[in-house]
Scaffold this motif. Sequence first.
Motif, mmCIF file in Angstrom:
data_model
loop_
_atom_site.group_PDB
_atom_site.id
_atom_site.type_symbol
_atom_site.label_atom_id
_atom_site.label_comp_id
_atom_site.label_asym_id
_atom_site.label_seq_id
_atom_site.Cartn_x
_atom_site.Cartn_y
_atom_site.Cartn_z
ATOM 1 N N TYR A 60 6.907 64.327 -3.141
ATOM 2 C CA TYR A 60 7.261 63.087 -2.593
ATOM 3 C C TYR A 60 8.550 63.308 -2.306
ATOM 4 O O TYR A 60 9.052 62.676 -0.976
ATOM 5 N N LEU A 61 9.421 63.746 -3.191
ATOM 6 C CA LEU A 61 11.022 63.823 -2.694
ATOM 7 C C LEU A 61 11.072 64.566 -1.434
ATOM 8 O O LEU A 61 11.989 64.194 -0.429
ATOM 9 N N ARG A 62 10.614 65.860 -1.183
ATOM 10 C CA ARG A 62 10.516 66.553 -0.040
ATOM 11 C C ARG A 62 10.056 65.887 1.003
ATOM 12 O O ARG A 62 10.910 66.396 2.191
ATOM 13 N N GLU A 63 8.855 65.415 1.061
ATOM 14 C CA GLU A 63 8.143 64.874 2.208
ATOM 15 C C GLU A 63 8.499 63.455 2.439
ATOM 16 O O GLU A 63 8.294 63.154 3.904
ATOM 17 N N ARG A 64 9.024 62.834 1.581
ATOM 18 C CA ARG A 64 9.296 61.453 2.122
ATOM 19 C C ARG A 64 10.534 60.878 1.875
ATOM 20 O O ARG A 64 11.008 60.259 2.699
ATOM 21 N N VAL A 65 11.192 61.279 0.795
ATOM 22 C CA VAL A 65 12.475 60.408 0.303
ATOM 23 C C VAL A 65 13.569 61.353 1.184
ATOM 24 O O VAL A 65 14.377 60.741 1.935
ATOM 25 N N VAL A 66 13.702 62.541 1.011
ATOM 26 C CA VAL A 66 14.756 63.392 1.580
ATOM 27 C C VAL A 66 14.845 63.248 3.228
ATOM 28 O O VAL A 66 15.572 62.773 3.852
ATOM 29 N N PRO A 67 13.737 63.036 3.937
ATOM 30 C CA PRO A 67 13.684 62.826 5.405
ATOM 31 C C PRO A 67 14.192 61.585 5.729
ATOM 32 O O PRO A 67 15.071 61.265 6.812
ATOM 33 N N ILE A 95 11.394 65.846 -14.086
ATOM 34 C CA ILE A 95 12.611 65.154 -13.453
ATOM 35 C C ILE A 95 13.636 66.351 -13.364
ATOM 36 O O ILE A 95 14.018 66.517 -12.109
ATOM 37 N N ARG A 96 13.810 67.147 -14.022
ATOM 38 C CA ARG A 96 14.804 68.145 -13.876
ATOM 39 C C ARG A 96 14.226 69.163 -12.829
ATOM 40 O O ARG A 96 14.985 69.854 -11.948
ATOM 41 N N ALA A 97 12.868 69.645 -12.942
ATOM 42 C CA ALA A 97 12.435 70.337 -11.616
ATOM 43 C C ALA A 97 12.473 69.847 -10.317
ATOM 44 O O ALA A 97 12.799 70.512 -9.466
ATOM 45 N N ALA A 98 12.323 68.256 -10.373
ATOM 46 C CA ALA A 98 12.212 67.806 -9.140
ATOM 47 C C ALA A 98 13.684 67.928 -8.573
ATOM 48 O O ALA A 98 13.896 68.138 -7.221
ATOM 49 N N TYR A 99 14.541 67.779 -9.350
ATOM 50 C CA TYR A 99 15.968 67.555 -9.079
ATOM 51 C C TYR A 99 16.372 68.951 -8.290
ATOM 52 O O TYR A 99 16.798 69.200 -7.277
ATOM 53 N N GLU A 100 16.024 70.109 -9.203
ATOM 54 C CA GLU A 100 16.541 71.473 -9.004
ATOM 55 C C GLU A 100 15.691 71.814 -7.614
ATOM 56 O O GLU A 100 16.177 72.878 -7.153
ATOM 57 N N SER A 101 14.545 71.411 -7.225
ATOM 58 C CA SER A 101 13.586 71.893 -6.145
ATOM 59 C C SER A 101 14.353 71.148 -4.833
ATOM 60 O O SER A 101 14.122 71.885 -3.751
ATOM 61 N N LEU A 102 15.361 70.356 -5.020
ATOM 62 C CA LEU A 102 15.835 69.840 -3.610
ATOM 63 C C LEU A 102 17.117 70.988 -2.938
ATOM 64 O O LEU A 102 17.658 71.569 -4.066
ATOM 65 N N PRO A 103 17.135 71.041 -1.928
ATOM 66 C CA PRO A 103 18.055 71.976 -1.313
ATOM 67 C C PRO A 103 19.343 71.606 -1.710
ATOM 68 O O PRO A 103 19.717 70.560 -2.008
ATOM 69 N N ALA A 104 20.378 72.789 -1.817
ATOM 70 C CA ALA A 104 21.883 72.644 -2.647
ATOM 71 C C ALA A 104 22.352 71.269 -1.915
ATOM 72 O O ALA A 104 23.073 70.642 -2.481
ATOM 73 N N ALA A 105 22.264 71.475 -0.486
ATOM 74 C CA ALA A 105 23.080 70.486 0.315
ATOM 75 C C ALA A 105 22.652 69.162 -0.030
ATOM 76 O O ALA A 105 23.462 67.885 -0.041
ATOM 77 N N ASP A 106 21.146 68.835 -0.248
ATOM 78 C CA ASP A 106 20.840 67.611 -0.750
ATOM 79 C C ASP A 106 21.473 67.085 -1.961
ATOM 80 O O ASP A 106 21.650 65.790 -2.110
ATOM 81 N N ARG A 107 21.328 67.977 -2.992
ATOM 82 C CA ARG A 107 21.945 67.795 -4.267
ATOM 83 C C ARG A 107 23.393 67.373 -4.446
ATOM 84 O O ARG A 107 23.883 66.454 -5.141
#
Length: 210
Positions: A60-67, A95-107
């Motif tokens: 959901y973070l990858r497909e909806r929130v980040v874009p 929560i930890r896994a979801a955060y760390e799955s984000l690209p470094a630039a997004d973090r």
Amino acid sequence: MLVTVEKGAAGEPALRLLERSRAITLQGRDRKGRAVVRIVGKYFPARALGGRAEEALRAYLRERVVPEIGGREFVVVYMHSRVHRGDNFPGVGAIRAAYESLPAADRERLRAVYFVHPALQSRLFFATFGRFLFSSGLYEKLRYMSRLEYLWAHVDKAQVEVPECVREHDDELERRPLMDYGIEATESRCMYDAASMDTSASLHSLRCVS
């Protein structure tokens, strides 16, 4: 296009279930013009998602929130009011896994996490294990907001929709301030205090770190 993760316990596609819950939404800007991602803990359908909560959260973070953020700097407003581990908390590991799955630039573009209504146990947990469970980049961005009035110093109240359950909890804390310290119990205390952390997920995360 909505990517479909395996269905939750209720048979509804996991991402659609998350979208319909409105647990995670993009709402306005903070006082520095950064996008605001509002997370309402009580709305998170952890029970319905079952064992797919972590996968659904990452997707959901990858497909909806980040874009939707679209490369802007952003902050997270997490409302912990009335959260219960068995119903609407996905677990610290998720929560930890979801955060760390984000690209470094997004973090890197995440500038602050405003943790609204943290229970005493939540504060103690993160003070003790936070640096082990999360990278320093996330841990150092955590800001505790014991009352909504403190959040409004960072985010204009007109920019963020506050659910009634959060307002009610805030009013209760004003009337019974000892609840902040876990001294005064209430009938619904288990919903946002003693059961607020997912112990098994937390211990699993610690083993992974070590």
